[in-house]
Design an enzyme around this catalytic site. Sequence first.
Site, short mmCIF file in Angstrom:
data_model
loop_
_atom_site.label_atom_id
_atom_site.label_comp_id
_atom_site.label_asym_id
_atom_site.label_seq_id
_atom_site.Cartn_x
_atom_site.Cartn_y
_atom_site.Cartn_z
N THR A 296 -11.21 -1.84 7.60
CA THR A 296 -11.65 -2.52 8.81
C THR A 296 -13.02 -2.05 9.28
O THR A 296 -13.32 -0.85 9.28
CB THR A 296 -10.62 -2.30 9.94
OG1 THR A 296 -9.36 -2.77 9.51
CG2 THR A 296 -11.03 -3.04 11.20
N SER B 24 -9.65 -9.23 10.69
CA SER B 24 -8.83 -10.20 9.96
C SER B 24 -9.61 -10.84 8.81
O SER B 24 -9.04 -11.18 7.77
CB SER B 24 -8.32 -11.28 10.91
OG SER B 24 -7.42 -10.74 11.86
N GLU C 292 -2.57 -3.30 10.09
CA GLU C 292 -2.18 -3.65 8.71
C GLU C 292 -1.94 -5.15 8.54
O GLU C 292 -1.06 -5.59 7.80
CB GLU C 292 -0.97 -2.84 8.26
CG GLU C 292 -1.25 -1.33 8.22
CD GLU C 292 -0.21 -0.53 7.47
OE1 GLU C 292 0.44 -1.09 6.58
OE2 GLU C 292 -0.06 0.65 7.80
N GLY C 293 -2.74 -5.94 9.26
CA GLY C 293 -2.65 -7.40 9.17
C GLY C 293 -1.98 -7.98 10.39
O GLY C 293 -0.79 -7.75 10.61
#
Length: 382
Positions: A126, A132, A363-364
């Site tokens: 990230t 995202s 984590e998404g």
Amino acid sequence: MNFQLPDEIALVKQNVRQFVEQEVEPVAMGVEENDEIPERILQMSKELGLFGLSIPEEYGGLGIGMIDRCAIYEELGRTHNGFTSVIGAHTGIGSVGIVQFGNEQQKQKYLPRMASGEWIGAFALTEPSAGSNATNLKTTAIKKGDKYLLNGCKHYITNAPIADLFTVMAVTDPSKGAKGITSFLVEKNLPGFHVGKKEKKMGLRGSHSAEIFFEDCEVPAENVLGAEGGGYVNALKILANGRAGLAARNLGSSEKLLEMSIAFANERVQFGKPILEQQIIQHYLAEMALDIESLRWLTYRVAWMVDQGMNVIKEAAMVKLLGSEVYNKVADKAVQIHGGIGYIAEYPIERFYRDARISKIYEGTSEIQKNIIAAQLKKQYL
């Protein structure tokens, strides 16, 4: 599908439950207040083998499959989520990339130290402009002789302040898009690398995250993880692999909240009888139990699929999404059942409620999981 645990894993699960109840829970409120996990607790975790959950036996780990790991993660989820996050980030996205994609030299060099907990792992994908949209990386890696020079920054990196080894994604060829991203193993003491200040968060006290910076950071070419240009695919596989384990941690937290809610509802008297006798409270508890059992079955089904070597892209997204939704719904109902005391910081319900919120993001995000599921459904049916 067989979810029966071998005797030796059932014993480990029992030992972890005992460790959680007798050692971690008594210090949980102290972790909240001090934002630090006692070194004694981390050392005991290492002695139990918890830092080697995902590492093969030949490199000093427990060498267990995903079902067995989930059984242990479930127990860890029953206690302070900050403590659980330190171990989960290390044994999940912090180390599985080396297990999956590392060459023998890399495995021999790093995995034994990670299995013992001597070295802590972290995962660095990230960035400020790449959350995202993970292909929008700005961190670059340019090859100079037998080294790569990394420049850029990452943020929200769990375990960054204590990590010794980072799995880092950087752009090696901007013209190739996602296929121009490469994975690197970056040691904390390499020239040009440094960790920023700890980030203050809503929850997960004791589990620290921070920005990390690369300024002509010299990474040996031998530290490329997998093939050059394979970093984005590596990242997706690393994240997918860990989603059953994350769901198992959410499962354990949800179970603990249900148990505390039942005990409280049985003790709390209003209108002359325990609130457990009130139909609305019974309905809350029934809904919590139903959601928990749904999560349990999907978690262990996905874990079984991982152990079978099956493609779990869709199912891993489903279990990550369901795990975060169930945990948040159960935490919300637990606060409602407890009333005012559920909102007070001296009681653990409030802590679980805050900790649950990040499960929809890290984590998404939940939205990204829905995108993944929909994309896989198109492939499956169209």
